[in-house]
Design an enzyme around this catalytic site. Structure first.
Site, PDB file in Angstrom:
ATOM      1  N   ILE A  38      27.408   1.456  43.170  1.00 24.34           N
ATOM      2  CA  ILE A  38      26.390   1.799  42.173  1.00 24.34           C
ATOM      3  C   ILE A  38      26.426   0.818  41.006  1.00 24.34           C
ATOM      4  O   ILE A  38      25.387   0.323  40.546  1.00 24.34           O
ATOM      5  CB  ILE A  38      26.592   3.239  41.658  1.00 24.34           C
ATOM      6  CG1 ILE A  38      26.599   4.231  42.821  1.00 24.34           C
ATOM      7  CG2 ILE A  38      25.500   3.604  40.664  1.00 24.34           C
ATOM      8  CD1 ILE A  38      27.006   5.648  42.427  1.00 24.34           C
ATOM      9  N   ASP A  85      36.204  -5.101  36.896  1.00 26.81           N
ATOM     10  CA  ASP A  85      36.413  -4.488  38.207  1.00 26.81           C
ATOM     11  C   ASP A  85      37.716  -5.030  38.772  1.00 26.81           C
ATOM     12  O   ASP A  85      37.957  -6.234  38.709  1.00 26.81           O
ATOM     13  CB  ASP A  85      35.237  -4.819  39.142  1.00 26.81           C
ATOM     14  CG  ASP A  85      35.143  -3.883  40.339  1.00 26.81           C
ATOM     15  OD1 ASP A  85      36.131  -3.807  41.111  1.00 26.81           O
ATOM     16  OD2 ASP A  85      34.091  -3.242  40.506  1.00 26.81           O
ATOM     17  N   TYR A 127      39.202  15.785  40.996  1.00 28.24           N
ATOM     18  CA  TYR A 127      38.131  14.821  40.704  1.00 28.24           C
ATOM     19  C   TYR A 127      37.084  15.447  39.777  1.00 28.24           C
ATOM     20  O   TYR A 127      36.693  14.860  38.756  1.00 28.24           O
ATOM     21  CB  TYR A 127      37.490  14.363  42.010  1.00 28.24           C
ATOM     22  CG  TYR A 127      36.250  13.532  41.847  1.00 28.24           C
ATOM     23  CD1 TYR A 127      36.334  12.177  41.536  1.00 28.24           C
ATOM     24  CD2 TYR A 127      34.983  14.103  42.006  1.00 28.24           C
ATOM     25  CE1 TYR A 127      35.180  11.413  41.372  1.00 28.24           C
ATOM     26  CE2 TYR A 127      33.841  13.350  41.848  1.00 28.24           C
ATOM     27  CZ  TYR A 127      33.939  12.005  41.535  1.00 28.24           C
ATOM     28  OH  TYR A 127      32.795  11.249  41.371  1.00 28.24           O
ATOM     29  N   ILE A 151      30.529  15.096  63.004  1.00 28.75           N
ATOM     30  CA  ILE A 151      30.080  15.964  61.915  1.00 28.75           C
ATOM     31  C   ILE A 151      31.162  17.003  61.653  1.00 28.75           C
ATOM     32  O   ILE A 151      31.609  17.691  62.578  1.00 28.75           O
ATOM     33  CB  ILE A 151      28.751  16.655  62.296  1.00 28.75           C
ATOM     34  CG1 ILE A 151      27.648  15.604  62.508  1.00 28.75           C
ATOM     35  CG2 ILE A 151      28.339  17.662  61.229  1.00 28.75           C
ATOM     36  CD1 ILE A 151      26.393  16.164  63.157  1.00 28.75           C
ATOM     37  N   ARG A 190      23.766  18.841  50.853  1.00 33.50           N
ATOM     38  CA  ARG A 190      23.941  17.975  49.694  1.00 33.50           C
ATOM     39  C   ARG A 190      22.563  17.519  49.201  1.00 33.50           C
ATOM     40  O   ARG A 190      21.571  17.570  49.931  1.00 33.50           O
ATOM     41  CB  ARG A 190      24.800  16.744  50.046  1.00 33.50           C
ATOM     42  CG  ARG A 190      26.233  17.061  50.441  1.00 33.50           C
ATOM     43  CD  ARG A 190      27.040  17.627  49.299  1.00 33.50           C
ATOM     44  NE  ARG A 190      28.430  17.893  49.664  1.00 33.50           N
ATOM     45  CZ  ARG A 190      28.883  19.066  50.098  1.00 33.50           C
ATOM     46  NH1 ARG A 190      28.061  20.088  50.259  1.00 33.50           N
ATOM     47  NH2 ARG A 190      30.161  19.221  50.386  1.00 33.50           N
TER      48      ARG A 190
END
Length: 309
Positions: A12, A31, A141, A200, A208
C-alpha cells in the site's frame, strides 16, 4: 510539502508514495525492506533503508524535517501477533512512538496512520459498522492499532500534531505480497495462474470487505488537507465470502477449478464489513473500483510478472 512515508516500498505504501510524488510533494521513504521491495519505490522519492524502531530515526527526522508522516510500516500478520505479541507491539506500537517522539521535536505537523477496519472492531454487532461501533479487538494486532490511535490522540492534545487514522478494510491489488498469511487475493491469484489448487480455510463462508488499493490512495491524498482528527473507515460496505471470491478469481484467471476446503483457522473473524459514510462526508471519498474490476486489474498485474514459458 515534505512527506515521510514509512513502509513506502511495500504494497500500500508504495502506491501512496507514488501518488504523493505525482502530486509534486517531496517524498522521503523509510522501509527496512523486510517485506517491501526496492523496485516498488517510485522515481523521485528518497529511500532510507531503516527500521522504524531504530535510534537513527531521530537523526533522520532532524535532517529531513517532514511536515507529514504517512505511517504504513507495520507487522501486519494477525496470526503472528497472536503467536508473538511482544514482536507485534515492538513494531506496531514502539515503532510508532519512536517516530512520533522524533517528529514532535522536528516540526511534524500531521500524521496519516494506516489503521485497520477489521481487526480493531473484533466480532461486529452491526454490518457494516461505523466508527462509533465498539472496539473490542481479539488479536494483539488489533489491540496495537487501537493503542496507536489513542497515542495519536495524545500527541494531538499535547503537541498539536493533527492525525487521521485510516481504518482500511481488506485491501487488495497490484504489488500485494502473495507469500505468508496476508493477502488472500494475491495468494489465490498466484496459485491459480500456476495451475495450483488454493485451499479455502473452513467452510469459506467467512466474509470480508475487499477494497482496491487505488481507492485508498485517493483517500490518503484527500486526508492531507483535512482539519478532521480521528478515525475514518475506508471500505465498500459490501461483504464477500471466500467461496465467492475464489470463483470470481477463477473467472478472472480463466480457470475452471472446484473449491477445496481445509481446516478452519482458530479465532478467525467470521464476518467483517465497514461503513464509510463518514469518509464521504469528511473527505468526499467513496470507493470507485468494483470488486470484479479490481480483481481483473490484480490478476493482470500478476500475469505480467510471471516468468516467460
Amino acid at each position: 510539502m515534505k512527506i515521510l512515508v514509512t513502509g513506502g516500498a511495500g504494497f500500500i505504501g508504495s502506491h501512496v508514495a507514488e501518488a504523493f510524488v505525482r502530486e509534486g510533494h517531496d517524498v522521503v521513504i523509510v522501509d527496512d525492506l523486510s517485506s517491501g521491495r526496492e523496485e516498488n519505490v517510485p522515481a523521485g522519492a528518497k529511500l532510507h533503508v531503516l527500521d522504524v524502531r531504530s535510534g537513527l530515526i531521530e537523526d533522520l527526522m532532524a535532517k529531513e524535517r517532514p511536515e507529514v508522516l504517512c505511517h504504513h510500516a507495520a507487522q501486519m500478520d494477525v496470526r503472528r501477533s497472536v503467536a508473538d505479541p511482544l514482536f507485534d507491539a515492538g513494531v506496531n506500537i514502539i515503532g510508532l512512538l519512536n517516530l512520533l517522539e522524533a517528529g514532535r521535536k522536528h516540526g511534524l505537523q500531521r500524521v496519516l496512520f494506516a489503521s485497520t477496519g477489521g481487526a480493531i472492531y473484533g466480532e461486529q454487532e452491526v454490518f457494516p459498522c461505523p466508527e462509533t461501533h465498539p472496539t473490542a479487538p481479539v488479536s494483539p494486532y488489533g489491540v496495537a492499532k487501537l493503542a496507536s490511535e489513542k497515542y495519536l490522540h495524545f500527541y494531538h492534545t499535547e503537541y498539536g500534531i493533527r492525525w487521521v487514522a485510516l481504518r482500511y478494510a481488506n485491501v487488495y491489488g497490484p504489488r500485494q505480497n502473495p507469500h505468508g498469511e496476508a493477502g488472500v487475493v494475491a495468494i489465490f491469484t498466484e496459485k491459480l495462474l500456476r495451475g495450483e489448487q488454493p485451499v479455502i480455510n473452513g467452510d469459506g463462508k467467512q466474509t470480508r470487505d475487499y477494497v482496491f488499493v487505488g481507492d485508498l490512495v485517493r483517500a490518503n491524498l484527500l486526508a492531507l488537507n483535512t482539519d478532521y482528527c480521528g478515525p475514518l473507515n475506508l471500505g465498500t460496505g459490501r461483504e464477500t465470502d471466500v467461496n465467492t471470491l475464489f470463483h470470481l478469481l477463477c473467472r478472472a484467471c480463466g480457470v475452471d477449478m472446484p473449491e477445496r476446503h481445509g481446516p478452519a483457522k482458530p479465532g478467525e473473524q467470521r464476518r467483517s464489513s465497514i461503513d464509510s459514510s463518514l469518509a464521504k462526508r469528511i473527505l468526499g471519498w467513496e470507493p470507485e473500483v468494483e470488486l470484479e474490476r479490481g480483481l481483473a486489474l490484480t490478476v493482470e498485474y500478476f500475469r505480467q510478472r510471471r516468468p516467460a514459458g
